[in-house]
Design a protein around this motif. Structure first.
Motif, PDB file in Angstrom:
ATOM      1  N   UNK A  98       8.647   4.573  11.109  1.00 32.98           N
ATOM      2  CA  UNK A  98       8.032   3.313  10.733  1.00 32.98           C
ATOM      3  C   UNK A  98       8.964   2.505   9.853  1.00 32.98           C
ATOM      4  N   UNK A  99       8.419   1.460   9.236  1.00 29.62           N
ATOM      5  CA  UNK A  99       9.238   0.575   8.398  1.00 29.62           C
ATOM      6  C   UNK A  99       8.675   0.404   6.995  1.00 29.62           C
ATOM      7  N   UNK A 100       7.538   1.065   6.707  1.00 34.40           N
ATOM      8  CA  UNK A 100       6.887   0.902   5.407  1.00 34.40           C
ATOM      9  C   UNK A 100       6.797   2.237   4.675  1.00 34.40           C
ATOM     10  N   UNK A 101       6.377   2.176   3.415  1.00 35.36           N
ATOM     11  CA  UNK A 101       6.138   3.356   2.589  1.00 35.36           C
ATOM     12  C   UNK A 101       4.692   3.795   2.805  1.00 35.36           C
ATOM     13  N   UNK A 102       4.516   4.908   3.519  1.00 30.23           N
ATOM     14  CA  UNK A 102       3.170   5.410   3.778  1.00 30.23           C
ATOM     15  C   UNK A 102       3.039   6.834   3.268  1.00 30.23           C
ATOM     16  N   UNK A 103       3.513   7.070   2.039  1.00 34.10           N
ATOM     17  CA  UNK A 103       3.469   8.404   1.453  1.00 34.10           C
ATOM     18  C   UNK A 103       2.069   8.815   1.049  1.00 34.10           C
ATOM     19  N   UNK A 104       1.194   7.842   0.810  1.00 30.58           N
ATOM     20  CA  UNK A 104      -0.151   8.159   0.328  1.00 30.58           C
ATOM     21  C   UNK A 104      -1.239   7.883   1.355  1.00 30.58           C
ATOM     22  N   UNK A 105      -0.876   7.409   2.535  1.00 29.48           N
ATOM     23  CA  UNK A 105      -1.864   7.086   3.553  1.00 29.48           C
ATOM     24  C   UNK A 105      -2.200   5.615   3.617  1.00 29.48           C
ATOM     25  N   UNK A 106      -1.795   4.865   2.608  1.00 31.67           N
ATOM     26  CA  UNK A 106      -1.977   3.414   2.592  1.00 31.67           C
ATOM     27  C   UNK A 106      -0.604   2.758   2.633  1.00 31.67           C
ATOM     28  N   UNK A 107      -0.262   2.061   3.711  1.00 28.82           N
ATOM     29  CA  UNK A 107       1.086   1.477   3.814  1.00 28.82           C
ATOM     30  C   UNK A 107       1.378   0.497   2.686  1.00 28.82           C
ATOM     31  N   UNK A 108       2.567   0.616   2.127  1.00 27.29           N
ATOM     32  CA  UNK A 108       3.048  -0.273   1.079  1.00 27.29           C
ATOM     33  C   UNK A 108       4.412  -0.788   1.510  1.00 27.29           C
ATOM     34  N   UNK A 109       4.662  -2.064   1.283  1.00 27.64           N
ATOM     35  CA  UNK A 109       5.954  -2.639   1.658  1.00 27.64           C
ATOM     36  C   UNK A 109       7.080  -1.990   0.863  1.00 27.64           C
ATOM     37  N   UNK A 110       8.191  -1.779   1.528  1.00 27.08           N
ATOM     38  CA  UNK A 110       9.388  -1.248   0.876  1.00 27.08           C
ATOM     39  C   UNK A 110      10.213  -2.409   0.340  1.00 27.08           C
ATOM     40  N   UNK A 111      10.529  -2.359  -0.941  1.00 31.27           N
ATOM     41  CA  UNK A 111      11.373  -3.389  -1.538  1.00 31.27           C
ATOM     42  C   UNK A 111      12.830  -3.042  -1.271  1.00 31.27           C
ATOM     43  N   UNK A 112      13.483  -3.845  -0.470  1.00 33.14           N
ATOM     44  CA  UNK A 112      14.884  -3.623  -0.118  1.00 33.14           C
ATOM     45  C   UNK A 112      15.697  -4.850  -0.494  1.00 33.14           C
ATOM     46  N   UNK A 113      16.942  -4.624  -0.912  1.00 31.45           N
ATOM     47  CA  UNK A 113      17.777  -5.765  -1.293  1.00 31.45           C
ATOM     48  C   UNK A 113      19.244  -5.394  -1.217  1.00 31.45           C
TER      49      UNK A 113
END
Length: 708
Positions: free
Chosen positions: A578-593
């Motif tokens: 995938x492309x998001x942070x789903x470590x807890x079961x709720x997708x969270x946007x990944x901050x990339x820069x």
């Protein structure tokens, strides 16, 4: 002036100033390079909603003969086998103690229970399993409990699930306490002060970090379909996949009150137990006397589903065999325990090492090896000794003319830090040298050759093997071995080693990400005692990049679809999924820069003026039915020391119709900005769900604009 392409060198370089690194990149977070251009790294998904106890620091993947895809998960509190997202506790039992009469005491209207045990003294945070306890004062003690306090050397307290209705002792005349193996701390704990290190080790008045409690970290390796494992400087343990036919369904049994006792399988009746196999029992009640929970017994098959028991292997092989007679019927449900058994308790075990720092099973001829152990015939731990078992054995460690068991003691260094299986050799790292061990066959069996002296390695897990080359992190630089030991050129060396917690070196670990030709190292930043940073080397493109992420273990395995990592929320995640942070079961946007170094016109003789930018970006791989976007910044500076004086930024978004799969390059065509500066830098960030991006070569409309 015509448009100017902003084509930057791949990789991130912080070995000099932002201005000196003109034409490159200077900062990054959760960004990698592919074919010379930066892109956001892949996301991660939790394996399941289940969690484990402790901080995971060891992962190992293998497949059994029945096709079960298993992960060994070693944490600071337990050892688990992960199968289909479920964590099964196989932590060995340190000892089982028969408690005295009425060993428990309660206080009316409270849940605190005091336990008296004159045979073993646990520590706060240890876990104990009770069985055979009679109910008293409205309190039933059965199963697993955590030690809450240790008031004296013979007493400790636990918490009952129910409130006592009376004050006083109880529990009956026969109760057992089985203590789960105690492990070390989850971070390095240092003892400073006078005498904690050798004379003249550090500056007068400085803090000394030599003496430490051993970090809770496991070694593990599969021996065929079974697993050999153990905690650092602890015993060797063995998990038999044969007896664990179904981890989710214990093999239940009945045990007769007879002479001799007969064990009859009542579940998993096709469990292929063979005569001489070592087993342990667990129970929800009380085993028939004289059987003790979590104690090793040896079986003799009578029929395919019935067995007799012997207390020792010597009794089993005696002629005639000596079997156990039971004197009571017992109570509750009995079953085989899936917990690991000490290798010293396995059938035929001989001179098994008492301690080990690292366990490895060689690819060549399958020898079980212990690095940092007690020499044969000695009980004293020697951190520079390597011992190996007989070929194709995990139990025979006594050297003899009829076997290939043996040992070597290395001479350069004070302790073995790490060992790495590579092609046709085993690399052994001491704290000052690296050796090669190669199989010769009898009579010498294994040879050792010094490859390089005066080198270092950061930790037990700081080395990785990729594409035929060994890479490792030292205490002040990186190395590689491709037939000869070399310093690995690193564009981030100063940045990494000036912001690293040296007191937590032992937590450093590495791993490969073969799908992207990368080696990752994870470490603690200077002010952190938990792993929160990473640095990546792309060995195909010879580039470096870095960022922040909280992980405690990593395993890149071809037996699973994605690399596996352990998080600080006590679960495992699949990376590049995938492309998001789903470590807890709720997708969270990944901050990339990612931020470029500074660039100018003609070495900054004139100020430059930019009024528009033409992005070059692809959103391929973004999640369908979303609007992926990045923010692009152009930042102006009057000079290298002025700081940012002007910023122009705008969102660059996918302008397609948000199809189910985004595979086109439709985005904001141009950005109108007004930025003036002698030097400039470009920054790209993203923080939206479903976004994946790769930057190409943006163009800017730039012209000279005076000298001040």
């Amino acid at each position: 002036m015509p448009l100017q392409k902003v084509a930057l060198k791949p990789g991130v370089n912080r070995e000099n100033t932002r201005y000196t690194n003109e034409g490159g990149y200077y900062e990054s977070d959760k960004v990698r390079f592919r074919q010379g251009t930066p892109e956001k790294i892949g996301g991660w998904q939790r394996i399941s909603a289940n969690t484990f106890l402790g901080i995971c620091r060891s992962l190992w993947n293998w497949v059994t003969l029945t096709g079960a895809n298993l992960l060994g998960v070693g944490t600071s509190k337990r050892f688990y086998i992960e199968a289909t997202g479920v964590y099964y506790d196989i932590t060995p039992i340190a000892t089982t103690v028969t408690l005295g009469a009425d060993p428990f005491a309660t206080v009316d209207t409270t849940t605190a229970v005091t336990v008296t045990d004159i045979g073993f003294s646990p520590q706060v945070g240890d876990f104990v399993i009770f069985s055979g306890v009679a109910t008293f004062n409205n309190v039933t003690i059965s199963g697993e409990y955590e030690v809450q306090t240790v008031p004296t050397g013979t007493t400790y307290t636990i918490t009952s699930a129910t409130t006592a209705t009376g004050t006083g002792p109880g529990g009956g005349s026969v109760a057992f306490a089985s203590y789960i193996l105690h492990l070390g701390p989850s971070t390095n704990v240092f003892f400073g002060g006078w005498g904690s290190n050798s004379w003249s080790f550090s500056n007068w008045g400085g803090v000394d970090y030599a003496s430490t409690a051993v970090l809770a970290i496991w070694s593990q390796w599969n021996f065929g379909q079974d697993l050999v494992f153990g905690p650092k400087q602890g015993r060797l343990y063995y998990w038999n996949a044969t007896t664990a036919v179904s981890l989710g369904t214990p093999t239940t049994v009945t045990i007769s009150n007879a002479t001799p006792a007969i064990v009859t399988l009542t579940a998993n009746t096709t469990t292929p137990l063979v005569s001489g196999m070592a087993i342990m029992f667990q129970t929800t009640g009380a085993l028939p006397t004289p059987l003790v929970p979590y104690t090793v017994y040896y079986v003799t098959q009578v029929t395919p589903t019935t067995y007799k028991l012997s207390t020792t292997y010597a009794n089993y092989i005696a002629s005639p065999p000596v079997f156990i007679n039971t004197g009571t019927a017992g109570s509750g449900i009995h079953s085989f325990s899936d917990r690991g058994i000490a290798v010293a308790d396995l059938p035929g075990a001989s001179s098994v090492p008492l301690q080990q720092s690292i366990i490895l099973v060689s690819d060549t001829s399958r020898f079980t090896m212990c690095f940092g152990t007690n020499p044969f015939g000695s009980t004293t731990y020697d951190p520079m000794t390597v011992r190996w078992s007989d070929q194709e054995s995990v139990v025979e460690w006594a050297p003899a003319i009829t076997n290939q068991a043996g040992e070597i003691r290395f001479s350069h260094g004070s302790s073995i830090v790490a060992a790495l299986q590579s092609r046709q050799e085993i690399l052994v790292f001491t704290d000052s040298a690296v050796y090669s061990m190669q199989y010769l066959g009898p009579p010498y069996v294994w040879s050792n050759q010094l490859l390089s002296d005066n080198i270092s390695i950061a930790s037990m897990n700081a080395a990785a093997y990729a594409s035929g080359v060994a890479y490792w992190m030292g205490q002040d630089k990186f190395y590689k071995y491709d037939g000869r030991v070399q310093t690995l050129r690193c564009d981030l060396r100063q940045y990494i080693f000036s912001d690293i917690n040296r007191s937590q070196f032992e937590q450093i670990f590495s791993g490969t990400n073969e799908g992207f030709n990368e080696v990752w190292w994870f470490y603690c930043s200077q002010d952190s005692t938990a792993v929160n940073r990473y640095v990546i080397y792309n060995y195909l493109e010879d580039t470096w990049y870095y960022g922040s992420i909280a992980r405690s273990a990593w395993l890149d395995t071809a037996l699973r679809n994605y690399p596996v990592a352990a998080t600080y929320v006590n679960n495992l995640v699949y990376h590049e999924n995938g492309v998001d942070d789903n470590a807890t079961g709720t997708p969270v946007a990944i901050e990339a820069s990612i931020t470029s170094a500074q660039f100018d016109i003609g070495d900054g003789h004139n100020f430059a003026f930019v009024y528009r930018m033409l992005p070059d970006i692809t959103f391929r791989g973004s999640t369908g039915n979303t609007t992926p976007a990045v923010t692009m910044y152009l930042q102006g500076l009057n000079n290298s020391g002025s700081g940012i004086t002007q910023t122009g930024n705008a969102n660059v978004v996918n302008s397609g119709s948000a199809p189910s799969v985004i595979n086109v390059d439709e985005f904001t065509g141009q950005i109108y900005i007004r930025i003036r500066g002698r030097q400039m830098q470009m920054k790209i960030t993203s923080n939206t769900l479903g976004t994946q991006w790769q930057i190409g070569a943006p163009r800017i409309d730039i012209r000279p604009d005076g000298r001040r």
